[in-house]
Design a protein around this motif. Sequence first.
Motif, short mmCIF file in Angstrom:
data_model
loop_
_atom_site.label_atom_id
_atom_site.label_comp_id
_atom_site.label_asym_id
_atom_site.label_seq_id
_atom_site.Cartn_x
_atom_site.Cartn_y
_atom_site.Cartn_z
N ALA A 279 8.69 0.43 4.05
CA ALA A 279 7.35 0.55 4.62
C ALA A 279 7.38 1.32 5.93
CB ALA A 279 6.75 -0.84 4.84
N GLY A 280 8.40 1.07 6.75
CA GLY A 280 8.53 1.79 8.01
C GLY A 280 8.67 3.28 7.82
N ARG A 281 9.37 3.69 6.76
CA ARG A 281 9.53 5.12 6.49
C ARG A 281 8.20 5.76 6.09
NH1 ARG A 281 14.86 6.99 5.97
NH2 ARG A 281 16.19 5.52 7.08
N LEU A 282 7.32 4.99 5.49
CA LEU A 282 6.04 5.53 5.01
C LEU A 282 4.90 5.35 6.01
CD1 LEU A 282 6.35 4.14 1.40
CD2 LEU A 282 6.11 6.57 1.95
N GLY A 283 5.16 4.61 7.08
CA GLY A 283 4.09 4.32 8.02
C GLY A 283 3.10 3.29 7.51
N VAL A 284 3.51 2.47 6.53
CA VAL A 284 2.66 1.41 6.00
C VAL A 284 2.82 0.17 6.88
CG1 VAL A 284 2.26 -0.14 4.05
CG2 VAL A 284 2.75 2.27 3.64
N ASP A 285 1.72 -0.42 7.26
CA ASP A 285 1.72 -1.59 8.14
C ASP A 285 2.09 -2.83 7.33
OD1 ASP A 285 1.36 -3.41 10.15
OD2 ASP A 285 -0.83 -3.43 10.02
N LEU A 286 3.37 -3.17 7.34
CA LEU A 286 3.87 -4.34 6.63
C LEU A 286 4.63 -5.20 7.62
CD1 LEU A 286 4.11 -5.50 3.65
CD2 LEU A 286 6.43 -4.54 3.66
#
Length: 571
Positions: A279-286
């Motif tokens: 998620a961090g690589r995609l910029g997804v807030d998880l």
Amino acid sequence: MTGLRSDNWYGGDNRDGYIHRAWMRRGLPQSAFEGRPQIAIANTASDLTPCNAHFNEVAESVKQGVYEAGGIPQNLPVMSLGETNVRPTAMLWRNLAAMSMEEMFRANPVDGVVLLGGCDKTIPALLMAAASVDLPAVVIPGGPMLSGSFRGRPMACGTDIWKLSEDVRAGAMTQELFQRSESSMIRSRGHCNTMGTASTMGIVAEALGMTIPGLAGTPAADSRLLEASHATGRLAVDLVRSDRRPSQVITKAAFHNAIVALGAIGGSTNAVVHLLAIAGRLGVDLSLDDFDRIGSNVPMLVNLQPAGEYLMEDLFRAGGPLAVLQQVKDLLDPSAITVTGKPLVDYLTDQEIWDSAVIGTRDAPIQDHAGIAVLQGNLAPLGAIIKPAAATPALLTHRGRAVVFDSVEDCHARIDDPDLEVDADSVLVLRGCGPKGYPGMPEVSNMPLPTKLLQQGIRDMVRICDGRMSGTAYGTVVLHVAPEAAAGGPLALVRDGDMIELDVPNRVLRLDVSDEELATRSAEPAMTESVAHPLRGWEKLYVDHVGQADTGVDLDFLVGATGNAVGRESH
């Protein structure tokens, strides 16, 4: 389909195009460089990663599918990590593998990638790299090994190691018999046959939408894996022509579905750090809160070891992961798509359960509310996790005196000391095992029980650690404590005899010591001396830049996608 990325290498009549084509020809026709998608097969095959050793055969089936669909396949060996072999821990190199893969995907003339992953860290590293580059990508999980047997009963890869070794220490099994079981455990190619991290991440990749639906869980020795690999090769070409990328598939909705799947299968706790890193690589807030909010009330439907009885081969014949997901279809986010372009839920309309002893139903689950639980309290300000499905229910609410070990070596040296002040109600605390401390956050949290307690019939105790636990392991183990002791977390301040409260139903992990008292304490010299102090190389880079468990243990400068554009031309 617009122009191909690989045209930047192979197109045109100038010297650069000539060089790139000439060196790649090797018998290829001119048409290979004229509008045909170039598909890299990111191959983690290695004799030193035995779980992935069959990937060269899988890659050949992928090649056939790519050719059939009009693409050009290119085998691309990438960094491989064998969980059972590399020391000090494979997790130390997950980020290095992801970084090297990312750079190779970006640097080479490829339009899409097929990701061959099996052993624990290979699928996470491949997905992290693919997310960072955001080229069209699809995963092939290598699949579990077939079930071995010993003395007439199935052998659970990994899980039985923990059980049998404890039996030896307790005097219930001879060392000779233990050694005889060794050749019975690994029956075929493939990764662990329990619901360990490798099995979990293959199924999680499918829940994220990154495999052909129905592929995850196919045994490595099953010819249907090669059939699906051929189909995946064809799909990779379609992904390029459709320009369907990981960022379109691995959305917040996809992570929602992965967390539901994780709870339903009773999956490995390691999936938490891997999903957070992806998620961090995609910029997804998880966040950790999402795992508790979405997954804690998901029923566990899969009766597999270490939380249950059966093995991955049984799950496959009983209906596979899609049959499991159909039972929790109402909990899934219907907006999440797969690499096929269709929503995941579209594949959950006619799945059947063929063995209800292996796959439970929504009305008759194996366990209720068995998802990963996230704990908070003064002992874990940034959170810690526990897998209730693998724990002893009576210990999920517990209060006991701390018995503290300052390193893995300290634990090994003293755990069997007959004079160790410990009883069944004690809480074993192991520190200095986090991302920075070890380094690499090893799978040591399920520390062995003291021999004198094993001989009394004790088989579980509350254990707390800033490290990880093998997905094949079991027990009432609190792990991923953040911040870790080596990063200044409160775990460094615990002393023998301190009272610790564990209350999983209320999500509490608390050290019964006042803030005023803690403020007067400092880390024990034995702990600070034992943690990593690398002077050079990857370990120094890792320790200087690695994040904590609550954000996925990625390096700070790798968070966020970079894309697939090459900064400079080489000629």
